[in-house]
Write a protein that holds these residues in place. Structure first.
Motif, PDB file in Angstrom:
ATOM      1  N   SER A   1      42.617  44.141  50.031  1.00  0.00           N
ATOM      2  CA  SER A   1      44.162  43.729  50.414  1.00  0.00           C
ATOM      3  C   SER A   1      44.313  42.432  49.612  1.00  0.00           C
ATOM      4  O   SER A   1      45.156  41.888  49.450  1.00  0.00           O
ATOM      5  CB  SER A   1      44.016  43.252  51.697  1.00  0.00           C
ATOM      6  OG  SER A   1      43.706  44.583  52.409  1.00  0.00           O
ATOM      7  N   THR A   2      43.173  41.488  49.586  1.00  0.00           N
ATOM      8  CA  THR A   2      43.456  40.167  48.853  1.00  0.00           C
ATOM      9  C   THR A   2      43.891  40.319  47.599  1.00  0.00           C
ATOM     10  O   THR A   2      44.886  39.758  46.826  1.00  0.00           O
ATOM     11  CB  THR A   2      42.177  39.270  48.961  1.00  0.00           C
ATOM     12  OG1 THR A   2      41.678  39.149  50.158  1.00  0.00           O
ATOM     13  CG2 THR A   2      42.204  37.933  48.205  1.00  0.00           C
ATOM     14  N   LEU A   3      43.239  41.246  46.711  1.00  0.00           N
ATOM     15  CA  LEU A   3      43.790  41.578  45.345  1.00  0.00           C
ATOM     16  C   LEU A   3      45.273  42.071  45.453  1.00  0.00           C
ATOM     17  O   LEU A   3      45.951  41.521  44.365  1.00  0.00           O
ATOM     18  CB  LEU A   3      42.865  42.774  44.788  1.00  0.00           C
ATOM     19  CG  LEU A   3      43.159  43.152  43.277  1.00  0.00           C
ATOM     20  CD1 LEU A   3      42.645  42.010  42.389  1.00  0.00           C
ATOM     21  CD2 LEU A   3      42.182  44.287  43.052  1.00  0.00           C
ATOM     22  N   PHE A   4      45.518  42.890  45.994  1.00  0.00           N
ATOM     23  CA  PHE A   4      47.156  43.243  46.188  1.00  0.00           C
ATOM     24  C   PHE A   4      47.898  41.881  46.627  1.00  0.00           C
ATOM     25  O   PHE A   4      49.127  41.836  46.060  1.00  0.00           O
ATOM     26  CB  PHE A   4      47.239  44.186  47.213  1.00  0.00           C
ATOM     27  CG  PHE A   4      47.101  45.836  46.417  1.00  0.00           C
ATOM     28  CD1 PHE A   4      46.273  45.758  45.321  1.00  0.00           C
ATOM     29  CD2 PHE A   4      47.514  46.943  47.002  1.00  0.00           C
ATOM     30  CE1 PHE A   4      46.430  46.995  44.832  1.00  0.00           C
ATOM     31  CE2 PHE A   4      47.527  47.782  46.630  1.00  0.00           C
ATOM     32  CZ  PHE A   4      46.762  48.124  45.349  1.00  0.00           C
ATOM     33  N   GLU A   5      47.681  41.254  47.500  1.00  0.00           N
ATOM     34  CA  GLU A   5      48.302  39.926  47.762  1.00  0.00           C
ATOM     35  C   GLU A   5      48.572  39.053  46.469  1.00  0.00           C
ATOM     36  O   GLU A   5      49.299  38.488  46.198  1.00  0.00           O
ATOM     37  CB  GLU A   5      47.800  39.292  49.046  1.00  0.00           C
ATOM     38  CG  GLU A   5      47.995  39.967  50.233  1.00  0.00           C
ATOM     39  CD  GLU A   5      47.329  39.275  51.638  1.00  0.00           C
ATOM     40  OE1 GLU A   5      46.868  38.349  51.465  1.00  0.00           O
ATOM     41  OE2 GLU A   5      47.234  40.110  52.381  1.00  0.00           O
ATOM     42  N   LEU A   6      47.447  39.154  45.983  1.00  0.00           N
ATOM     43  CA  LEU A   6      47.550  38.241  44.495  1.00  0.00           C
ATOM     44  C   LEU A   6      48.240  38.978  43.673  1.00  0.00           C
ATOM     45  O   LEU A   6      49.342  38.253  42.807  1.00  0.00           O
ATOM     46  CB  LEU A   6      46.022  38.237  44.029  1.00  0.00           C
ATOM     47  CG  LEU A   6      45.070  37.317  44.511  1.00  0.00           C
ATOM     48  CD1 LEU A   6      43.628  37.553  43.756  1.00  0.00           C
ATOM     49  CD2 LEU A   6      45.395  35.882  44.603  1.00  0.00           C
TER      50      LEU A   6
END
Ligand SMILES: Nc1ncnc2c1ncn2[C@@H]1O[C@H](COP(=O)(O)OP(=O)(O)OP(=O)(O)O)[C@@H](O)[C@H]1O
Length: 274
Positions: A48-53
Motif C-alpha cells: 500500500s505504501t508503494l501505491f501511495e508513493l
C-alpha cells in the motif's frame, strides 16, 4: 511509460517520538503503456505504501516516479486509484457517485451524465443508475468504484486489493470483467493482490515483493496466452507458474508473519511467560 526509480520510504524519520519503519526500499520498475502488472507480497511488506508513493499521496524518502518522463510530485489526473474499501457515497445514487469527480472538475451536466452512463454500462451496472449504493452488494459497490475511477479517463489505474473483501466466485467474475474493461480502455493497470491465482489469471507480469523492507525479489513474465478466461485455471502451464510464484513467496510470507507478530507484541505487550 510509468517509471519507478529507486523508490524508497522510511516512516517516522521526522518524528523523534516514534521508531522508524523502513517500509519500501529501492523499488525500480518500468511499466509499458497498456501493461497489466500485479504485485504480490507478504503481509505488511509495503504494497500500500508503494501505491501511495506512485499516486503521490505521500512523499518518497528517496527516488522518484515518472510518467512519460515527467516527475510526478503531486496527485496527477493521469493516475486513478481503486482500493479494497473504496467507499461510495451512500447519500448519492450510483450515477451521482460515478459523475462526482467530473462535477468537481466543472464538466457540464449533460456531458458528465453521458460519460457516467457509458462507464456504468462498461462495468455492467446498466439499470442501476438511480439505485442507492446501500441497496447494492459488495461486488456491485466495487463496480461503482471502478466506474468512478474510469470516468476520469486515467492512463494508469492503481488497484489495491480491489476484490479482497469479496467471495471467491464474485472475485473470479469481477477479474474477468476487469480484463474486458482493460482491453476496451487500453489503460495501464498495477494491481496489488494477496492471491497468486488472481495475479496469474490477470497479469502480463507479476512482481514478487520481499518481506519488509519491501523490495522486488523477482519480476516474473506470465507466459499464459490471452485472451484468458477461467478455462486456464488448473491447466499444467497455469499450475507451473503458480508453483513458481509460491516458491518465491513462501520464505517471505513466513518472515512477514513473524514481523507482524513482533509488531503486535510490541503494541499490546507480550503475554506473561511468553
Ligand atoms: N503512516 C505510517 N506510519 C508509520 N508506519 C507505517 C505507516 N503506514 C504503514 N506503516 C508501516 O509500514 C509497513 C508497510 O505497510 P503497508 O500498509 O504499506 O504494507 P502492506 O503490504 O500494504 O500490508 P498488508 O499486506 O497488510 O495490506 C508496515 O510495517 C506498516 O506498519
Amino acid at each position: 511509460m510509468l517509471e519507478l526509480h529507486n523508490l524508497s520510504k522510511t516512516y517516522g524519520l521526522n518524528d523523534s517520538s516514534v521508531s522508524t519503519v523502513n517500509a519500501v526500499d529501492g523499488i525500480d520498475l518500468m511499466v509499458e503503456e497498456g501493461e497489466f502488472v500485479s504485485i504480490i507480497g507478504p503481509t505488511g511488506c509495503g504494497k500500500s505504501t508503494l501505491f501511495e508513493l506512485i499516486g503521490a499521496l505521500i512523499d518518497p524518502t528517496e527516488g522518484e516516479v515518472r510518467i512519460e518522463d515527467d516527475p510526478v510530485t503531486e496527485p496527477d489526473e493521469r493516475i486513478g486509484m481503486v482500493f479494497q474499501d473504496t467507499s461510495t457515497f451512500p447519500w448519492l445514487s450510483v450515477i451521482e457517485n460515478v459523475e462526482f469527480g467530473l462535477k468537481m472538475n466543472g464538466v457540464p451536466k449533460t456531458e458528465r451524465r453521458d460519460r457516467a452512463r457509458e462507464m456504468i454500462d462498461l462495468v455492467g451496472l446498466s439499470g442501476f443508475e438511480e439505485a442507492s449504493p446501500t441497496e447494492l452488494s459488495g461486488g456491485m459497490n466495487q463496480r461503482v468504484a471502478i466506474a468512478r475511477t474510469l470516468v476520469m479517463n486515467p492512463d494508469i489505474i492503481l488497484m489495491d486489493e480491489p476484490f479482497g473483501a469479496l467471495d471467491e466466485q464474485t472475485r473470479l467474475i469481477l477479474g474477468e470483467e476487469l480484463l474486458r474493461i482493460w482491453r476496451e480502455t487500453g489503460a495501464t493497470i498495477l494491481f496489488v493482490t494477496h492471491s497468486i491465482n488472481e495475479a496469474v489469471h490477470l497479469s502480463d507480469r507479476i512482481a514478487v515483493m520481499s518481506a519488509r523492507p519491501g523490495r522486488f525479489k523477482e519480476i516474473v513474465e506470465n507466459p499464459l496466452p490471452r485472451p484468458r478466461t477461467d478455462d486456464i485455471l488448473g491447466r499444467d502451464e497455469y499450475n507451473d507458474i503458480v508453483n513458481r510464484l509460491w516458491d518465491e513467496l513462501r520464505a517471505e510470507s513466513k518472515k512477514g508473519l513473524q514481523q507482524k507478530m513482533e509488531e503486535e507484541a510490541q503494541e499490546y505487550g507480550a503475554p506473561e511467560g511468553a
